[in-house]
Design an enzyme around this catalytic site. Structure first.
Site, short mmCIF file in Angstrom:
data_model
loop_
_atom_site.label_atom_id
_atom_site.label_comp_id
_atom_site.label_asym_id
_atom_site.label_seq_id
_atom_site.Cartn_x
_atom_site.Cartn_y
_atom_site.Cartn_z
CG ASP A 1 -6.45 13.56 -17.36
OD1 ASP A 1 -5.85 12.92 -18.24
OD2 ASP A 1 -7.45 13.12 -16.75
NE ARG B 1 -2.67 0.63 3.42
CZ ARG B 1 -1.95 1.17 4.42
NH1 ARG B 1 -1.50 2.40 4.34
NH2 ARG B 1 -1.69 0.46 5.49
CE1 TYR C 1 -13.45 9.43 -18.29
CE2 TYR C 1 -13.23 9.76 -15.92
CZ TYR C 1 -13.52 8.94 -16.99
OH TYR C 1 -13.87 7.64 -16.76
CE LYS D 1 -9.79 5.26 -19.64
NZ LYS D 1 -10.06 6.64 -19.29
#
Ligand code: PLP
Length: 397
Positions: free
Chosen positions: A184, A57, A111, A209
């Site tokens: 982004d 983590r 987005y 993506k």
């Protein structure tokens, strides 16, 4: 594995295909595997005085670390961090650097989920956003600044209208005012755009993506200075969106072919955009590589390739788009993008489904709008497929 400050000048200057294959890889010692092993372990021996704590983590599993290094090398950034999703990367980047009472100025071409995070979720935590339209040009960013503005946020290119905005004046304004900038750049990938080269502080990707490239993983990446990335790492440790080691391993595999995939997608998308623009029944093709695109000159200056995303607007409206999509045999109907397979979607059923037809039309997304994520299939097959779609669209309109 070498940190950025340990890399030689020559290693730093290597081309993107070379970096995609070799950056972040362990030293090649005889007997070691050529492909870094998947370290599917949550925890690691250690924990006595003077020993580093490794725990998956924390983002310091070897697979997580090497892929962060690789993406940082591709972006020309000092450091990179892999997270469990693109939204994880965006959310942790904001939460790491802003606190209650702070303010964000963001492009309104975002987005959908990012717009929801900034516009609806973060205000519940005391972080407000003013949305501006960079297409208006001028001083939209500066006009929206407040005393507590900390972050300027934009996407390049945008979904689904593929606008390309200039990050340079935004980064310059931020530098003057001591603000942070985040871009982004999911739609561009580091093959086509490296925002750090233009003064941007944080570069965010949905690695789901292009970086992954095979529609088989969900992940996110953020790159920037070591200090900034350590702050995001701390937020990831606290809130928990760390990636699974297997995802990191798969992403590394995808990154090895990023450059060849995206170059091919750039080429095919440009050829398809030109061809589609000449066909009957198509009222517009939106692609930054076309001379009639509103941002073509900027895109030609800023981008190394115009990307694998293109959109078209069919004359017959929604019925024509439905018929077009149903007739396709090679391209697949699905949301998402950036994979080796060509995907088509209609924003009215996906990202823009919560808006009214009037709102969509006002945003340049009328019914009949089809978004295409061009894969790596043969151009001739895609052209034949879209020919089928267009014939059906005209019959069915
Ligand atoms: C998909 C996408 C995201 C979100 O990424 P996830 O990996 O799905 O969380 C963010 N920004 C853009 C531009 C995207 O296309």
């Amino acid at each position: 594995m070498k940190r950025d400050d340990e890399r030689t000048g020559e290693e730093r200057r290597r081309g993107r295909s070379t970096l995609g294959v070799h950056a972040g890889m362990p030293e090649p010692v005889p007997g070691a595997p050529v492909v870094p092993p998947l370290v599917q372990s949550a925890t690691f021996f250690g924990g006595m005085p003077g020993q580093e704590l490794r725990y998956s983590r924390y983002g310091n599993n070897p697979n997580q670390e090497s892929v962060g290094e690789k993406v940082a090398a591709l972006e020309g950034a000092e450091a990179g961090l892999l997270l469990a999703s693109g939204m994880g990367a965006t959310a942790m980047s904001v939460l790491a650097h802003l606190e209650s009472g702070d303010h964000v100025v963001a492009s309104r071409h975002l987005y959908g989920t990012t717009a929801e995070l900034l516009g609806r979720e973060l205000p519940r935590r005391g972080i407000r956003t003013t949305f501006v339209d960079p297409a208006r040009g001028g001083d939209v960013w500066e006009e929206a600044l407040e005393d507590r503005t900390r972050l300027l946020f934009l996407e390049i290119p945008t979904n689904p209208t593929l606008r390309v905005f200039d990050p340079r004046p935004v980064a310059e304004l931020a530098r003057e005012r001591g603000l942070l900038t985040a871009v982004d750049a999911t739609f561009a990938s580091p093959v086509n755009l490296r925002p750090v080269e233009h003064g941007v502080d944080l570069v965010i990707h949905s690695a789901t993506k292009y970086l992954g490239g095979h529609s088989d993983l969900v992940a996110g990446v953020v790159c920037g200075s070591r200090e900034r990335i350590d702050a995001v790492r701390r937020a990831m440790k606290l809130y928990g969106p760390a990636p699974d080691p297997h995802t990191a391993w798969l992403l590394d595999r995808g990154l090895r072919t990023l450059d060849v995939r995206v170059r091919r997608q750039n080429e095919t998308a440009l050829a398809l955009a030109r061809w589609l623009g000449e066909q009957e029944g198509v009222s517009a093709v939106l692609y930054p590589g076309l001379e009639d695109h509103p941002d073509h000159a900027l895109a030609a200056e800023l981008l190394d390739g115009f990307g694998g995303m293109l959109s078209l607007i069919l004359e017959g409206g929604g019925d024509a788009a439905d018929a077009f999509v149903r007739a396709l045999e090679v391209a697949l109907v699905a949301p998402s993008l950036g994979g080796v397979e060509t995907l088509v979607s209609q924003p009215r059923y996906t990202s823009q489904r919560d808006q009214s037809p009037e709102e969509r039309a006002a945003a340049g997304i009328p019914d009949g709008f089809v978004r295409i994520s061009v894969g790596v299939e043969d151009l001739d097959d895609l052209r034949a497929d879209f020919r089928r779609g267009l014939d059906a669209a005209r019959g069915g309109s």
